[in-house]
Design a protein around this motif. Structure first.
Motif, PDB file in Angstrom:
ATOM      1  N   PHE A   1       0.811  -0.906  -0.173  1.00  0.00           N
ATOM      2  CA  PHE A   1      -0.040  -0.129  -0.066  1.00  0.00           C
ATOM      3  C   PHE A   1       0.988   1.250   0.036  1.00  0.00           C
ATOM      4  O   PHE A   1       1.833   1.342   0.700  1.00  0.00           O
ATOM      5  N   PRO A   2       0.428   2.336  -0.493  1.00  0.00           N
ATOM      6  CA  PRO A   2       1.215   3.755  -0.533  1.00  0.00           C
ATOM      7  C   PRO A   2       0.620   4.368   0.688  1.00  0.00           C
ATOM      8  O   PRO A   2      -0.231   4.002   1.263  1.00  0.00           O
ATOM      9  N   VAL A   3       1.472   5.364   1.086  1.00  0.00           N
ATOM     10  CA  VAL A   3       1.035   6.282   2.054  1.00  0.00           C
ATOM     11  C   VAL A   3       0.665   7.685   1.652  1.00  0.00           C
ATOM     12  O   VAL A   3       1.164   8.019   0.772  1.00  0.00           O
ATOM     13  N   ASN A   4      -0.249   8.234   2.210  1.00  0.00           N
ATOM     14  CA  ASN A   4      -0.574   9.771   1.836  1.00  0.00           C
ATOM     15  C   ASN A   4       0.367  10.564   2.249  1.00  0.00           C
ATOM     16  O   ASN A   4       0.870  10.823   3.394  1.00  0.00           O
ATOM     17  N   LYS A   5       0.894  11.202   1.134  1.00  0.00           N
ATOM     18  CA  LYS A   5       1.891  11.985   1.209  1.00  0.00           C
ATOM     19  C   LYS A   5       1.813  13.425   2.376  1.00  0.00           C
ATOM     20  O   LYS A   5       2.699  13.895   3.033  1.00  0.00           O
ATOM     21  N   ALA A   6       0.566  13.850   2.267  1.00  0.00           N
ATOM     22  CA  ALA A   6       0.410  15.041   3.354  1.00  0.00           C
ATOM     23  C   ALA A   6       0.266  14.403   4.743  1.00  0.00           C
ATOM     24  O   ALA A   6       0.709  15.125   5.499  1.00  0.00           O
ATOM     25  N   GLY A   7      -0.173  13.261   4.786  1.00  0.00           N
ATOM     26  CA  GLY A   7      -0.077  12.437   6.009  1.00  0.00           C
ATOM     27  C   GLY A   7       1.251  12.185   6.846  1.00  0.00           C
ATOM     28  O   GLY A   7       1.748  12.708   7.773  1.00  0.00           O
ATOM     29  N   PHE A   8       2.014  11.834   5.730  1.00  0.00           N
ATOM     30  CA  PHE A   8       3.542  11.534   6.091  1.00  0.00           C
ATOM     31  C   PHE A   8       4.421  12.735   6.459  1.00  0.00           C
ATOM     32  O   PHE A   8       5.008  12.882   7.446  1.00  0.00           O
ATOM     33  N   THR A   9       4.254  13.660   5.553  1.00  0.00           N
ATOM     34  CA  THR A   9       4.924  15.124   5.767  1.00  0.00           C
ATOM     35  C   THR A   9       4.446  15.698   6.928  1.00  0.00           C
ATOM     36  O   THR A   9       5.472  15.968   7.786  1.00  0.00           O
ATOM     37  N   GLN A  10       3.402  15.658   7.570  1.00  0.00           N
ATOM     38  CA  GLN A  10       2.880  16.243   8.837  1.00  0.00           C
ATOM     39  C   GLN A  10       3.294  15.317   9.814  1.00  0.00           C
ATOM     40  O   GLN A  10       4.098  15.882  10.899  1.00  0.00           O
ATOM     41  N   HIS A  11       3.057  14.249  10.012  1.00  0.00           N
ATOM     42  CA  HIS A  11       3.395  13.088  11.274  1.00  0.00           C
ATOM     43  C   HIS A  11       4.855  13.111  11.129  1.00  0.00           C
ATOM     44  O   HIS A  11       5.264  13.053  12.359  1.00  0.00           O
ATOM     45  N   SER A  12       5.599  12.845  10.260  1.00  0.00           N
ATOM     46  CA  SER A  12       6.902  12.648  10.238  1.00  0.00           C
ATOM     47  C   SER A  12       7.664  13.671  10.852  1.00  0.00           C
ATOM     48  O   SER A  12       8.550  13.480  11.624  1.00  0.00           O
ATOM     49  N   TYR A  13       7.270  14.836  10.626  1.00  0.00           N
ATOM     50  CA  TYR A  13       7.852  16.217  11.193  1.00  0.00           C
ATOM     51  C   TYR A  13       7.679  16.191  12.708  1.00  0.00           C
ATOM     52  O   TYR A  13       8.644  16.265  13.344  1.00  0.00           O
ATOM     53  N   PHE A  14       6.516  15.920  13.275  1.00  0.00           N
ATOM     54  CA  PHE A  14       6.106  15.922  14.650  1.00  0.00           C
ATOM     55  C   PHE A  14       6.795  14.881  15.237  1.00  0.00           C
ATOM     56  O   PHE A  14       7.565  14.747  16.616  1.00  0.00           O
ATOM     57  N   HIS A  15       6.822  13.564  14.665  1.00  0.00           N
ATOM     58  CA  HIS A  15       7.442  12.391  15.195  1.00  0.00           C
ATOM     59  C   HIS A  15       8.922  12.517  15.438  1.00  0.00           C
ATOM     60  O   HIS A  15       9.529  12.059  16.285  1.00  0.00           O
ATOM     61  N   ARG A  16       9.617  13.227  14.613  1.00  0.00           N
ATOM     62  CA  ARG A  16      10.969  13.399  14.390  1.00  0.00           C
ATOM     63  C   ARG A  16      11.473  14.447  15.563  1.00  0.00           C
ATOM     64  O   ARG A  16      12.386  14.249  16.146  1.00  0.00           O
ATOM     65  N   HIS A  17      10.769  15.678  15.794  1.00  0.00           N
ATOM     66  CA  HIS A  17      11.084  16.813  16.630  1.00  0.00           C
ATOM     67  C   HIS A  17      10.369  16.646  18.038  1.00  0.00           C
ATOM     68  O   HIS A  17      10.943  17.367  18.983  1.00  0.00           O
ATOM     69  N   LEU A  18       9.536  15.983  18.360  1.00  0.00           N
ATOM     70  CA  LEU A  18       8.812  15.890  19.502  1.00  0.00           C
ATOM     71  C   LEU A  18       8.677  14.554  20.137  1.00  0.00           C
ATOM     72  O   LEU A  18       7.943  13.576  19.733  1.00  0.00           O
TER      73      LEU A  18
ATOM     74  N   CYS B   1     -13.463  25.187  27.281  1.00  0.00           N
ATOM     75  CA  CYS B   1     -13.003  25.856  28.364  1.00  0.00           C
ATOM     76  C   CYS B   1     -11.575  24.935  28.921  1.00  0.00           C
ATOM     77  O   CYS B   1     -10.574  25.421  29.332  1.00  0.00           O
ATOM     78  N   PHE B   2     -11.561  23.783  28.574  1.00  0.00           N
ATOM     79  CA  PHE B   2     -10.531  22.902  28.794  1.00  0.00           C
ATOM     80  C   PHE B   2      -9.208  23.262  27.948  1.00  0.00           C
ATOM     81  O   PHE B   2      -8.008  22.901  28.367  1.00  0.00           O
ATOM     82  N   PHE B   3      -9.475  23.829  26.975  1.00  0.00           N
ATOM     83  CA  PHE B   3      -8.399  24.000  25.797  1.00  0.00           C
ATOM     84  C   PHE B   3      -7.989  25.447  25.813  1.00  0.00           C
ATOM     85  O   PHE B   3      -7.117  25.715  24.830  1.00  0.00           O
ATOM     86  N   GLU B   4      -8.404  26.191  26.519  1.00  0.00           N
ATOM     87  CA  GLU B   4      -8.143  27.909  26.454  1.00  0.00           C
ATOM     88  C   GLU B   4      -6.921  27.894  27.011  1.00  0.00           C
ATOM     89  O   GLU B   4      -6.333  27.425  27.997  1.00  0.00           O
ATOM     90  N   GLY B   5      -5.860  28.507  26.017  1.00  0.00           N
ATOM     91  CA  GLY B   5      -4.540  28.681  26.262  1.00  0.00           C
ATOM     92  C   GLY B   5      -3.676  27.647  25.975  1.00  0.00           C
ATOM     93  O   GLY B   5      -2.621  27.742  26.195  1.00  0.00           O
TER      94      GLY B   5
ATOM     95  N   GLY C   1       3.723  25.428  19.347  1.00  0.00           N
ATOM     96  CA  GLY C   1       4.322  25.885  20.668  1.00  0.00           C
ATOM     97  C   GLY C   1       4.868  24.855  21.504  1.00  0.00           C
ATOM     98  O   GLY C   1       4.316  23.770  21.460  1.00  0.00           O
ATOM     99  N   ASN C   2       5.595  25.369  22.532  1.00  0.00           N
ATOM    100  CA  ASN C   2       5.769  24.456  23.780  1.00  0.00           C
ATOM    101  C   ASN C   2       4.540  24.242  24.620  1.00  0.00           C
ATOM    102  O   ASN C   2       3.775  24.917  25.046  1.00  0.00           O
TER     103      ASN C   2
END
Length: 254
Positions: free
Chosen positions: A85-102, A134-138, A163-164
């Motif tokens: 199966f292929p993977v969605n390039k949009a999904g890979f681009t987004q998720h790989s960056y977050f997984h790499r840096h966080l 209200c749980f998500f404020e800030g 953001g952090n």
């Protein structure tokens, strides 16, 4: 003890557990009406494997996702499990960056549900006008729309705008990204965000929203832990939905 399918699939017990959890999550999202044809994506890190994560096979409905057909890739986009199966390039681009840096981001979801997208398309975004919001404020970052997320250089801006300490990034004119330290945590954060957006959209149609005062929001956020069940945030909720899923269709375990 490993199941026959797990042995035939030739993966570690830890990876098979992650596959089961992620496949269940896809099916639960679909059962709740949060899927978008063959698009959008949820990813999970593969335990004990640096840089490897699981993503849905591009071309299948979320109701067709199973533990064994999830695609295992690395943060450079190389398939690691021989999947056809292929993977969605949009999904890979987004998720790989977050997984790499966080290093804490174990599970990540991006959706296009109408209510979350509607809130992303407003200037003010999510407002503290209901129990859930209200749980998500800030605690939410916002990222201006740049088109389909397929260019690697956008990743730096996605991370900066998150953001952090934040676990939700609203992509303006697009849809939300929710990140969790565990998959159950990500699931229930998304559940709450979806509810917050649904109520905000309905409130706007019904009349003038009532903005909750800052001191009440602070107390509301502090009191959240007092009603939490043991096992970690979202664990009991996710397990409850897995039980319901199993009563409907157990094929996700294949």
């Amino acid at each position: 003890m490993a199941t026959q399918l797990e042995r035939e699939f030739k993966c570690s017990e830890a990876e098979w557990t992650a596959r089961l959890e992620l496949a269940a999550c896809y099916r639960i999202f679909d059962m709740l009406g949060w899927s978008e044809s063959i698009y959008n994506h949820i990813s999970v890190r593969v335990p004990d494997e640096e840089g490897a994560f699981l993503l849905n096979p591009y071309g299948l409905l979320w109701s067709e996702v199973t533990a064994s057909n999830l695609v295992k890739i690395d943060i450079d986009g190389n398939k690691l499990d021989g999947s056809t199966f292929p993977v969605n390039k949009a999904g890979f681009t987004q998720h790989s960056y977050f997984h790499r840096h966080l290093d804490w981001a174990h599970a990540i979801v991006h959706t296009h549900t109408p209510d979350t997208m509607a809130v992303c398309c407003t200037e003010e975004g999510l407002t503290p006008t209901n129990f859930y919001s209200c749980f998500f404020e800030g605690c939410i970052g916002y990222h201006d729309f740049e088109g389909i997320t397929v260019r690697a250089e956008e990743g730096e801006r996605l991370l900066r705008n998150l953001g952090n300490g934040r676990q939700v990034l609203m992509l303006r004119n697009h849809g939300p990204v929710v990140l969790g330290r565990t998959l159950p945590e990500m699931f229930f954060l998304y559940y709450m965000l979806q509810r917050a957006c649904e109520i905000q959209v309905k409130t706007r149609a019904a009349g003038t929203p009532i903005v909750v005062p800052e001191e009440v929001i602070a107390q509301h956020q502090r009191d959240r832990e007092s009603v939490a069940l043991p096992g970690g945030f979202g664990k009991a909720d996710f397990e409850a939905w897995v039980r319901k899923l199993d009563k409907v269709d157990r094929s996700w375990r294949d």
